[in-house]
Design a protein around this motif. Structure first.
Motif, PDB file in Angstrom:
ATOM      1  N   ARG A  16       0.720  -1.235   0.175  1.00 43.31           N
ATOM      2  CA  ARG A  16      -0.207   0.041  -0.062  1.00 43.31           C
ATOM      3  C   ARG A  16       0.865   1.393  -0.032  1.00 43.31           C
ATOM      4  O   ARG A  16       2.028   1.390   0.315  1.00 43.31           O
ATOM      5  N   LEU A  17       0.266   2.252  -0.398  1.00 42.05           N
ATOM      6  CA  LEU A  17       0.941   3.580  -0.638  1.00 42.05           C
ATOM      7  C   LEU A  17       0.441   4.721   0.094  1.00 42.05           C
ATOM      8  O   LEU A  17      -0.871   4.611   0.667  1.00 42.05           O
ATOM      9  N   TYR A  18       1.122   5.834   0.476  1.00 39.49           N
ATOM     10  CA  TYR A  18       0.589   6.889   1.162  1.00 39.49           C
ATOM     11  C   TYR A  18       1.206   8.346   0.197  1.00 39.49           C
ATOM     12  O   TYR A  18       2.099   7.948  -0.493  1.00 39.49           O
ATOM     13  N   MET A  19       0.459   9.150   0.198  1.00 40.27           N
ATOM     14  CA  MET A  19       0.707  10.317  -0.548  1.00 40.27           C
ATOM     15  C   MET A  19       2.221  11.070   0.336  1.00 40.27           C
ATOM     16  O   MET A  19       2.087  11.861   1.557  1.00 40.27           O
ATOM     17  N   HIS A  20       3.144  11.211  -0.313  1.00 44.89           N
ATOM     18  CA  HIS A  20       4.464  11.759   0.305  1.00 44.89           C
ATOM     19  C   HIS A  20       4.290  13.379   0.004  1.00 44.89           C
ATOM     20  O   HIS A  20       4.618  14.050   0.990  1.00 44.89           O
ATOM     21  N   GLN A  21       3.941  13.413  -1.128  1.00 43.42           N
ATOM     22  CA  GLN A  21       4.060  15.196  -1.665  1.00 43.42           C
ATOM     23  C   GLN A  21       2.971  15.043  -2.777  1.00 43.42           C
ATOM     24  O   GLN A  21       2.893  14.125  -3.646  1.00 43.42           O
ATOM     25  N   PHE A  22       2.509  16.137  -2.994  1.00 43.53           N
ATOM     26  CA  PHE A  22       1.571  16.572  -4.015  1.00 43.53           C
ATOM     27  C   PHE A  22       1.590  17.944  -4.473  1.00 43.53           C
ATOM     28  O   PHE A  22       1.853  18.813  -3.629  1.00 43.53           O
ATOM     29  N   LYS A  23       2.152  18.144  -5.811  1.00 44.67           N
ATOM     30  CA  LYS A  23       2.302  19.632  -6.342  1.00 44.67           C
ATOM     31  C   LYS A  23       1.628  19.760  -7.473  1.00 44.67           C
ATOM     32  O   LYS A  23       1.742  18.843  -8.546  1.00 44.67           O
ATOM     33  N   ILE A  24       1.446  21.116  -7.813  1.00 43.25           N
ATOM     34  CA  ILE A  24       1.133  21.257  -9.428  1.00 43.25           C
ATOM     35  C   ILE A  24       2.281  22.204  -9.894  1.00 43.25           C
ATOM     36  O   ILE A  24       2.023  23.452  -9.591  1.00 43.25           O
ATOM     37  N   ASN A  25       2.840  21.740 -10.606  1.00 42.83           N
ATOM     38  CA  ASN A  25       4.206  22.702 -11.260  1.00 42.83           C
ATOM     39  C   ASN A  25       3.570  23.371 -12.454  1.00 42.83           C
ATOM     40  O   ASN A  25       2.935  22.803 -13.457  1.00 42.83           O
ATOM     41  N   ALA A  26       3.979  24.661 -12.431  1.00 42.93           N
ATOM     42  CA  ALA A  26       3.711  25.474 -13.928  1.00 42.93           C
ATOM     43  C   ALA A  26       5.003  25.787 -14.392  1.00 42.93           C
ATOM     44  O   ALA A  26       6.165  26.155 -13.782  1.00 42.93           O
ATOM     45  N   LYS A  27       4.867  25.682 -15.638  1.00 44.18           N
ATOM     46  CA  LYS A  27       6.061  26.577 -16.554  1.00 44.18           C
ATOM     47  C   LYS A  27       5.137  27.722 -17.293  1.00 44.18           C
ATOM     48  O   LYS A  27       4.812  27.425 -18.298  1.00 44.18           O
ATOM     49  N   ALA A  28       5.233  28.696 -16.633  1.00 43.00           N
ATOM     50  CA  ALA A  28       4.316  29.691 -17.103  1.00 43.00           C
ATOM     51  C   ALA A  28       4.798  30.210 -18.686  1.00 43.00           C
ATOM     52  O   ALA A  28       6.096  30.313 -18.826  1.00 43.00           O
ATOM     53  N   ALA A  29       4.104  30.721 -19.294  1.00 41.48           N
ATOM     54  CA  ALA A  29       4.369  31.225 -20.741  1.00 41.48           C
ATOM     55  C   ALA A  29       5.284  32.450 -20.657  1.00 41.48           C
ATOM     56  O   ALA A  29       5.324  33.214 -19.885  1.00 41.48           O
ATOM     57  N   PHE A  30       6.498  32.228 -21.377  1.00 34.03           N
ATOM     58  CA  PHE A  30       7.688  33.394 -21.324  1.00 34.03           C
ATOM     59  C   PHE A  30       8.578  33.178 -19.831  1.00 34.03           C
ATOM     60  O   PHE A  30       9.861  33.716 -20.087  1.00 34.03           O
ATOM     61  N   THR A  31       8.016  32.981 -18.674  1.00 33.29           N
ATOM     62  CA  THR A  31       8.636  33.317 -17.637  1.00 33.29           C
ATOM     63  C   THR A  31       8.884  32.061 -16.673  1.00 33.29           C
ATOM     64  O   THR A  31       9.607  32.151 -15.863  1.00 33.29           O
ATOM     65  N   GLY A  32       8.497  30.922 -17.170  1.00 37.21           N
ATOM     66  CA  GLY A  32       8.809  29.769 -16.374  1.00 37.21           C
ATOM     67  C   GLY A  32      10.160  29.539 -16.316  1.00 37.21           C
ATOM     68  O   GLY A  32      10.770  29.232 -17.310  1.00 37.21           O
ATOM     69  N   ASP A  33      10.678  29.164 -15.111  1.00 41.18           N
ATOM     70  CA  ASP A  33      12.073  29.225 -14.895  1.00 41.18           C
ATOM     71  C   ASP A  33      12.760  27.615 -14.930  1.00 41.18           C
ATOM     72  O   ASP A  33      11.928  26.685 -14.978  1.00 41.18           O
ATOM     73  N   VAL A  34      14.020  27.513 -15.037  1.00 40.61           N
ATOM     74  CA  VAL A  34      14.700  26.098 -15.142  1.00 40.61           C
ATOM     75  C   VAL A  34      14.301  25.455 -13.782  1.00 40.61           C
ATOM     76  O   VAL A  34      14.223  25.946 -12.562  1.00 40.61           O
ATOM     77  N   TRP A  35      14.347  24.124 -14.155  1.00 35.35           N
ATOM     78  CA  TRP A  35      14.574  23.201 -12.720  1.00 35.35           C
ATOM     79  C   TRP A  35      15.800  22.462 -13.007  1.00 35.35           C
ATOM     80  O   TRP A  35      16.082  21.859 -14.093  1.00 35.35           O
ATOM     81  N   GLN A  36      17.072  22.740 -12.232  1.00 37.13           N
ATOM     82  CA  GLN A  36      18.348  22.287 -12.310  1.00 37.13           C
ATOM     83  C   GLN A  36      18.164  20.576 -12.494  1.00 37.13           C
ATOM     84  O   GLN A  36      17.342  19.820 -11.811  1.00 37.13           O
ATOM     85  N   TRP A  37      19.405  19.883 -13.065  1.00 39.02           N
ATOM     86  CA  TRP A  37      19.470  18.764 -12.885  1.00 39.02           C
ATOM     87  C   TRP A  37      19.425  18.048 -11.466  1.00 39.02           C
ATOM     88  O   TRP A  37      20.190  18.569 -10.654  1.00 39.02           O
ATOM     89  N   HIS A  38      18.628  17.125 -11.109  1.00 34.64           N
ATOM     90  CA  HIS A  38      18.586  16.695  -9.727  1.00 34.64           C
ATOM     91  C   HIS A  38      17.989  15.197  -9.814  1.00 34.64           C
ATOM     92  O   HIS A  38      17.459  14.737 -10.752  1.00 34.64           O
TER      93      HIS A  38
END
Length: 269
Positions: free
Chosen positions: A87-109
């Protein structure tokens, strides 16, 4: 929904799997609309780019019904239970945006690097599942993955707190170069409703979005209950400490919610 033997083999070898058209246009439409409404709110769970554009909204499943249903959807929960065998539980939940023109980088990780260092997660027995709310194209900052990089385990990382508005444990360029020479880079793209799942140790990142096309993706991190975090240092709305196993909703729950919502009278402007 169950994965085939071939899909499971691909996941274990490559570290990722893409499932197109997992959710219908009707289901995605209500999620997209409500994501945009959430981004307009002023809440501590919503982080913004240095420009002020939305970057990520944490824990939306705790204060929005459509995302609560998504977080317990059998098309997401059942395949991960199949892989982990528990069975599973929710460790994290997020809604990520890359807004038009201004969405920034997510570095290698690697995500497990953060879960281990910041949350005290014992093993990489948590899975990231990405649900596309917009079309993800080669040009609007798609997630880039280094196939088979999960086989290298947890890599040394530095804590970058300055490049973007979001602190991240990042992999240095020399290591990334070596991994890319071995595995290459893939950038899964597709229509809204596609689902991408990838291993917690898979190295990944994304470039800025300088196009007019926004790119919103919901990320669920489903963790095996036995692998619950031991030493959380982040707020509960970032790294959850409710380890109750997820009880999946009915497969049509999100569709029924969307139809019920469409029948409700709209507030006057």
């Amino acid at each position: 929904m169950r994965l085939s033997d071939e899909q499971i083999r691909q996941f274990h070898e490559e570290g990722w799997l893409f499932l197109p058209e997992t959710f219908t246009p009707e289901e995605i439409a209500v999620l997209r609309e409500e994501a945009e409404a959430i981004y307009r709110e002023q809440r501590p769970e919503i982080w913004r780019e240095k420009s002020g554009a939305p970057r990520t909204a944490f824990a939306a499943h705790t204060y929005n019904e459509s995302f609560r249903l998504l977080g317990a959807h059998p098309r997401l929960v059942e395949p991960i239970e199949q892989i982990f065998g528990e069975r599973l539980y929710m460790h994290q939940f997020k809604i990520n945006a890359k807004a038009a023109f201004t969405g920034d980088v997510w570095q290698w990780h690697q995500d497990y690097g953060t879960w281990l260092r910041d949350d005290g997660m014992p093993e990489p027995r948590a899975m990231n599942i990405a649900v596309f709310l917009d079309e993800v194209m080669p040009i609007n900052g798609p997630l880039m993955l280094i196939p088979r990089s999960q086989a290298h385990g947890n890599l040394e990382a530095g804590h970058d707190v300055s490049t973007t508005s979001y602190p991240l444990w990042t992999i240095n360029e020399e290591v990334v170069t070596k991994l890319v020479q071995e595995g290459g880079i893939v950038a899964p793209t597709g229509q809204p409703g596609g689902v991408l799942m990838f291993h917690g140790n898979l190295v990944h990142g994304s470039a800025p979005n300088i196009t007019p096309y926004p790119r919103k993706i919901v990320y669920l991190t489903l963790n095996a209950v036995s692998n619950h975090i031991r030493k959380p240092t982040r707020p509960d709305w970032i790294a959850h400490t409710d380890f109750t196993p997820i009880q999946p909703v009915a497969d049509d729950a999100l569709t029924q919610y969307a139809r019920q919502r469409s029948r409700q009278p709209q507030a006057a402007e």
